[in-house]
Design a protein around this motif. Structure first.
Motif, PDB file in Angstrom:
ATOM      1  N   GLY A 202       0.479  11.998  -7.983  1.00  0.00           N
ATOM      2  CA  GLY A 202       1.130  12.388  -9.249  1.00  0.00           C
ATOM      3  C   GLY A 202       0.644  13.838  -9.861  1.00  0.00           C
ATOM      4  N   SER A 230       8.035  16.373 -13.803  1.00  0.00           N
ATOM      5  CA  SER A 230       7.306  15.521 -14.996  1.00  0.00           C
ATOM      6  C   SER A 230       5.566  15.461 -14.761  1.00  0.00           C
ATOM      7  CB  SER A 230       7.679  14.157 -15.123  1.00  0.00           C
ATOM      8  OG  SER A 230       8.947  14.090 -15.319  1.00  0.00           O
ATOM      9  N   CYS A 232       2.907  13.181 -14.076  1.00  0.00           N
ATOM     10  CA  CYS A 232       3.191  11.926 -13.252  1.00  0.00           C
ATOM     11  C   CYS A 232       1.557  11.283 -13.557  1.00  0.00           C
ATOM     12  CB  CYS A 232       3.211  11.761 -11.866  1.00  0.00           C
ATOM     13  SG  CYS A 232       4.930  12.524 -11.590  1.00  0.00           S
ATOM     14  N   THR A 233       1.364  10.358 -14.347  1.00  0.00           N
ATOM     15  CA  THR A 233       0.440   9.879 -14.828  1.00  0.00           C
ATOM     16  C   THR A 233      -0.523   8.600 -14.153  1.00  0.00           C
ATOM     17  OG1 THR A 233       1.219   8.355 -16.520  1.00  0.00           O
ATOM     18  CG2 THR A 233       0.689  10.658 -17.394  1.00  0.00           C
ATOM     19  N   SER A 247       5.161   8.266 -16.405  1.00  0.00           N
ATOM     20  CA  SER A 247       5.368   9.700 -16.610  1.00  0.00           C
ATOM     21  C   SER A 247       4.905   9.953 -18.065  1.00  0.00           C
ATOM     22  CB  SER A 247       6.550  10.371 -16.314  1.00  0.00           C
ATOM     23  OG  SER A 247       7.633   9.963 -17.070  1.00  0.00           O
TER      24      SER A 247
END
Length: 312
Positions: A202, A230, A232-233, A247
């Motif tokens: 991510g 996005s 992405c976390t 996200s």
């Protein structure tokens, strides 16, 4: 106001101990799941010890010791909260801790938001830095040890690197995509290995990537499949072969391994910091909105807290 003071609003994630007990950690505190009252609370012996002005990482090892990483400190506590070891900036040059990964019995790799890692050893009832290794890259955000034993380093600005071992003199290799823009794979915020051995990445602003480590050139770039740009976390698997992607600003996405099916799940707070799979469902921690339990159908329910600071 009370939640902000206690650090509840900035939930980092949920970690599971080897016995299945779940612990939630925020910027400042750690809370244990109380199965009787169905909530996270402070009613456990180690609660008063497990705090920091800024918790960056929590690890619970197989002996139920708590490893608490922060900006310039790494502390290890026993199951009752007694301090076993503190590594700090003054004596140990401890940096911003970003990960703690067990590599063998009584040895762990500690990563920092810098160009070095530690191998910490437990021997003769004490912890020590067994080796410090300099890296040819900087700012390690996450480290993953794959099922094949290979170590992967996701960095904030220097891309993705891997090594087959972690010792002085180790050769580190950068993963450079040949079929996608290299710049898109520089700032990596999260990494996971799925059951089929695929590595998922991510990124800050180029969405989601997947990689087969047996063939470095096979990198799927999510933009080609309509996945948004996005931040992405975090990742987890849903038990049905799909990857759930947290996200920052867009909630949670469910993505099939070939990117052909993408679903978006909105929550009351879509600023997701972490997604964690348990037998009860998917815990989703958010920035400013608390913790939610996400069902397979995509509906979410808030998980309650009992901020009682008198553990028994």
């Amino acid at each position: 106001a009370e939640l902000d003071t206690l650090g509840y609003s900035q939930i980092k994630g949920v970690q599971c101990a080897s016995d299945g007990t779940r612990y939630l950690f925020t910027n400042e505190r750690v809370f244990r799941y109380d199965s009787q009252h169905k909530c996270f609370n402070s009613k456990f012996h180690a609660f008063d010890s497990l705090q920091s002005p800024f918790i960056s990482f929590l690890h619970i090892d197989n002996d139920n010791r708590f490893w608490l990483g922060s900006i310039n400190q790494l502390s290890v506590y026993d199951t009752n909260g007694h301090t076993l070891k503190v590594f700090n900036e003054e004596h140990d040059h401890c940096g911003f801790v970003t990960g703690i990964v067990p590599v063998e019995k009584n040895r762990w790799i500690v990563t920092f938001l810098s160009n070095r890692v530690w191998i910490v050893e437990y021997q003769d009832e004490s912890f020590r830095i067994w080796e410090e290794i300099r890296l040819p890259f900087n700012s390690v955000n996450k480290m993953l040890r794959g099922t094949n034993g290979r170590y992967l380093f996701a960095t904030d600005g220097d891309g993705l690197w891997f090594a087959d071992s972690i010792t002085k003199g180790t050769t580190f290799t950068e993963v450079v995509p040949t079929n996608a823009p290299t710049d898109g794979l520089r700032k990596i915020y999260s990494i996971i290995e799925s059951e089929d051995g695929t590595i998922w990445l991510g990124t800050q602003n180029s969405g989601l990537w997947s990689l087969n480590m047996d063939d470095h050139s096979t990198i799927l770039y999510s933009k080609d499949y309509g996945f948004p740009h996005s931040a992405c976390t975090s990742f987890t698997e849903d038990g049905q072969g799909n990857i759930l992607v947290g996200s920052d600003g867009n909630g949670v996405y469910s993505v099939s391994p070939d990117f052909r099916e993408i679903k978006q799940y909105h929550l009351p707070c879509d600023n997701v910091l972490g997604v964690n799979s348990t037998h009860e469902g998917i815990y989703v921690s958010t920035w400013g909105g608390g913790l939610y339990l996400l069902s397979p159908s995509g509906t979410s329910a808030p998980v309650s807290y009992k901020p009682d600071f008198n553990p028994t």
